[in-house]
Design a protein around this motif. Sequence first.
Motif, PDB file in Angstrom:
ATOM      1  N   VAL A 284      20.575  -8.459  32.308  1.00 33.12           N
ATOM      2  CA  VAL A 284      21.379  -7.392  31.706  1.00 33.12           C
ATOM      3  C   VAL A 284      21.657  -6.365  32.794  1.00 33.12           C
ATOM      4  O   VAL A 284      20.739  -5.898  33.470  1.00 33.12           O
ATOM      5  N   TYR A 285      22.924  -6.030  32.947  1.00 29.62           N
ATOM      6  CA  TYR A 285      23.362  -5.172  34.051  1.00 29.62           C
ATOM      7  C   TYR A 285      24.230  -4.050  33.482  1.00 29.62           C
ATOM      8  O   TYR A 285      24.753  -4.152  32.370  1.00 29.62           O
ATOM      9  N   VAL A 286      24.400  -3.007  34.266  1.00 30.85           N
ATOM     10  CA  VAL A 286      25.234  -1.889  33.840  1.00 30.85           C
ATOM     11  C   VAL A 286      26.050  -1.404  35.028  1.00 30.85           C
ATOM     12  O   VAL A 286      25.598  -1.449  36.178  1.00 30.85           O
ATOM     13  N   ALA A 287      27.266  -0.969  34.747  1.00 25.73           N
ATOM     14  CA  ALA A 287      28.144  -0.426  35.795  1.00 25.73           C
ATOM     15  C   ALA A 287      28.978   0.701  35.212  1.00 25.73           C
ATOM     16  O   ALA A 287      29.302   0.704  34.019  1.00 25.73           O
ATOM     17  N   GLY A 288      29.323   1.661  36.058  1.00 23.80           N
ATOM     18  CA  GLY A 288      30.198   2.743  35.630  1.00 23.80           C
ATOM     19  C   GLY A 288      29.479   3.857  34.888  1.00 23.80           C
ATOM     20  O   GLY A 288      28.281   4.083  35.059  1.00 23.80           O
ATOM     21  N   ASP A 289      30.217   4.542  34.016  1.00 23.57           N
ATOM     22  CA  ASP A 289      29.715   5.745  33.360  1.00 23.57           C
ATOM     23  C   ASP A 289      28.537   5.505  32.431  1.00 23.57           C
ATOM     24  O   ASP A 289      27.819   6.440  32.088  1.00 23.57           O
ATOM     25  N   SER A 290      28.316   4.272  31.995  1.00 20.59           N
ATOM     26  CA  SER A 290      27.210   3.978  31.080  1.00 20.59           C
ATOM     27  C   SER A 290      25.848   4.115  31.745  1.00 20.59           C
ATOM     28  O   SER A 290      24.840   4.306  31.058  1.00 20.59           O
ATOM     29  N   GLY A 291      25.801   3.992  33.082  1.00 24.27           N
ATOM     30  CA  GLY A 291      24.525   3.887  33.776  1.00 24.27           C
ATOM     31  C   GLY A 291      24.057   5.145  34.474  1.00 24.27           C
ATOM     32  O   GLY A 291      24.853   5.987  34.880  1.00 24.27           O
ATOM     33  N   SER A 292      22.751   5.240  34.615  1.00 30.95           N
ATOM     34  CA  SER A 292      22.110   6.273  35.428  1.00 30.95           C
ATOM     35  C   SER A 292      21.487   5.557  36.617  1.00 30.95           C
ATOM     36  O   SER A 292      20.533   4.788  36.464  1.00 30.95           O
ATOM     37  N   PHE A 293      22.018   5.797  37.807  1.00 31.78           N
ATOM     38  CA  PHE A 293      21.650   5.039  39.002  1.00 31.78           C
ATOM     39  C   PHE A 293      20.872   5.902  39.985  1.00 31.78           C
ATOM     40  O   PHE A 293      21.094   7.112  40.071  1.00 31.78           O
ATOM     41  N   PRO A 294      19.983   5.291  40.756  1.00 26.30           N
ATOM     42  CA  PRO A 294      19.291   6.059  41.795  1.00 26.30           C
ATOM     43  C   PRO A 294      20.276   6.470  42.879  1.00 26.30           C
ATOM     44  O   PRO A 294      21.196   5.723  43.216  1.00 26.30           O
ATOM     45  N   GLY A 295      20.102   7.667  43.407  1.00 23.90           N
ATOM     46  CA  GLY A 295      21.009   8.153  44.443  1.00 23.90           C
ATOM     47  C   GLY A 295      21.097   9.670  44.411  1.00 23.90           C
ATOM     48  O   GLY A 295      20.417  10.327  43.623  1.00 23.90           O
ATOM     49  N   PRO A 296      21.947  10.227  45.238  1.00 22.68           N
ATOM     50  CA  PRO A 296      22.077  11.688  45.303  1.00 22.68           C
ATOM     51  C   PRO A 296      22.635  12.255  44.005  1.00 22.68           C
ATOM     52  O   PRO A 296      23.342  11.565  43.257  1.00 22.68           O
ATOM     53  N   ASP A 297      22.326  13.536  43.739  1.00 27.06           N
ATOM     54  CA  ASP A 297      22.765  14.132  42.475  1.00 27.06           C
ATOM     55  C   ASP A 297      24.267  14.366  42.428  1.00 27.06           C
ATOM     56  O   ASP A 297      24.821  14.673  41.372  1.00 27.06           O
ATOM     57  N   TRP A 298      24.956  14.189  43.571  1.00 25.67           N
ATOM     58  CA  TRP A 298      26.411  14.340  43.567  1.00 25.67           C
ATOM     59  C   TRP A 298      27.135  13.015  43.355  1.00 25.67           C
ATOM     60  O   TRP A 298      28.370  12.963  43.384  1.00 25.67           O
ATOM     61  N   MET A 299      26.375  11.927  43.108  1.00 29.00           N
ATOM     62  CA  MET A 299      27.022  10.639  42.883  1.00 29.00           C
ATOM     63  C   MET A 299      28.054  10.785  41.767  1.00 29.00           C
ATOM     64  O   MET A 299      27.722  11.232  40.669  1.00 29.00           O
ATOM     65  N   PRO A 300      29.309  10.434  42.031  1.00 27.40           N
ATOM     66  CA  PRO A 300      30.357  10.737  41.063  1.00 27.40           C
ATOM     67  C   PRO A 300      30.436   9.749  39.907  1.00 27.40           C
ATOM     68  O   PRO A 300      30.035   8.589  40.025  1.00 27.40           O
ATOM     69  N   LYS A 301      30.954  10.252  38.799  1.00 24.91           N
ATOM     70  CA  LYS A 301      31.381   9.403  37.697  1.00 24.91           C
ATOM     71  C   LYS A 301      32.899   9.303  37.809  1.00 24.91           C
ATOM     72  O   LYS A 301      33.640  10.142  37.290  1.00 24.91           O
ATOM     73  N   GLN A 302      33.374   8.305  38.536  1.00 26.22           N
ATOM     74  CA  GLN A 302      34.798   8.133  38.738  1.00 26.22           C
ATOM     75  C   GLN A 302      35.107   6.652  38.901  1.00 26.22           C
ATOM     76  O   GLN A 302      34.209   5.829  39.095  1.00 26.22           O
ATOM     77  N   ALA A 303      36.389   6.309  38.808  1.00 25.70           N
ATOM     78  CA  ALA A 303      36.802   4.907  38.838  1.00 25.70           C
ATOM     79  C   ALA A 303      36.353   4.203  40.116  1.00 25.70           C
ATOM     80  O   ALA A 303      35.916   3.042  40.074  1.00 25.70           O
ATOM     81  N   HIS A 304      36.461   4.880  41.252  1.00 25.65           N
ATOM     82  CA  HIS A 304      36.096   4.257  42.521  1.00 25.65           C
ATOM     83  C   HIS A 304      34.627   3.854  42.524  1.00 25.65           C
ATOM     84  O   HIS A 304      34.268   2.747  42.947  1.00 25.65           O
TER      85      HIS A 304
END
Length: 379
Positions: A284-304
């Motif tokens: 089970v995988y997640v991509a895009g706005d549905s997910g909370s991913f590890p990384g910097p707090d400025w990681m964007p929620k955008q199409a790219h």
Amino acid sequence: MSNRPASIAVLGAGFAGLSTIRALRKRDPGAEITLVAPRAELHYLPGIIWIPSGLRKREDLVIALDGFLRRQGVRFHAAEVTGLADGGRTVQTTAGGLANDALVIATGGRFIKKLPGIEHAITPCEGIAAAERIRDRLRDLQGGTIAVGFAGNPNEPSAMRGGPMFEFLFVIDQQLRREGRRDRFELVFFNPSKEPGNRLGPKAVKFLLAEMARRGIRTHLGHKMQRFEADKVVTEGGEFSADLILFMPGMTGNAWFDATELPRSAGGLIQADAHCRVPGFDKVYVAGDSGSFPGPDWMPKQAHMADLQAAAAAANLLGDLAGKRSSDTFQVELMCIVDAIDQGTLVWRTPQRNLLLPSTRLFHWAKRGFEWKYLRQYR
């Protein structure tokens, strides 16, 4: 599994879901892929900033996916997702259950509508209809105050959409100038942060505030939101009248997540690892706005960003199905053009670099060119 193609379910017909399908099909021509969404349509939301000015209409931004799905050999399951069963091996929908060997969740997020009086504000990124309401309200207003602002999810720093609100602000300013009506309106930008846009980087904050000052846009910054009224914005630092309020609240997870045992972040999104896998759930995988991913707090929620995560999810899914545990990840990259109808400013940020290139007509046309190229693959 060895005697039949793998059955893969992709939930959501937005950027992440459709990019996942393209990446899967490129890597595995024989996989059995099913797309689950209410309608076989892509709504290209980055283009809604141009609806109020008439540069775009609904029909320009709603792309029927029948041809794309046929070319990709993808089945379509017209339904809304309501939950999961069997550890994710069955997707529960309004049109019945759907079995799968692997699952990608890409149903986006939803906006937090808890602020008292939020029904008095228009939330632009809710969709094309919201942008059309802005268009119609602007047409009918003879003058007054237009308030534009956004806020975040305090438990999920990345779950906000500030970029489009800067664009709506500058696009409306420019539109009113073109129409010879700017002197009848006051534009006010409000935000609970004293440095709005800091996820775009320090250079962007300075540029955005300077651009507001240059355009005569008043700011109301650094005060927590309290409520909206029909003709008023109220914050802990004071209130001001408004004839039209555009407000983008922070984002959280879809309501259907609550009917599952999927691991959730503090902000309500689906917890994911750096490889887009959902911990504790097999394939089970997640991509895009549905997910909370590890990384910097400025990681964007955008199409790219959704496209990059989709590529990693697809690669790891196929590797896992083949019994070859793969570890593809995605580059954290913010890339956007802040548009103002006839010119745009390029902002690019990675963990190593932060670049801002000043406003030119070239970037406006680059944004339009990207839209044409991006949508061409789905038309």
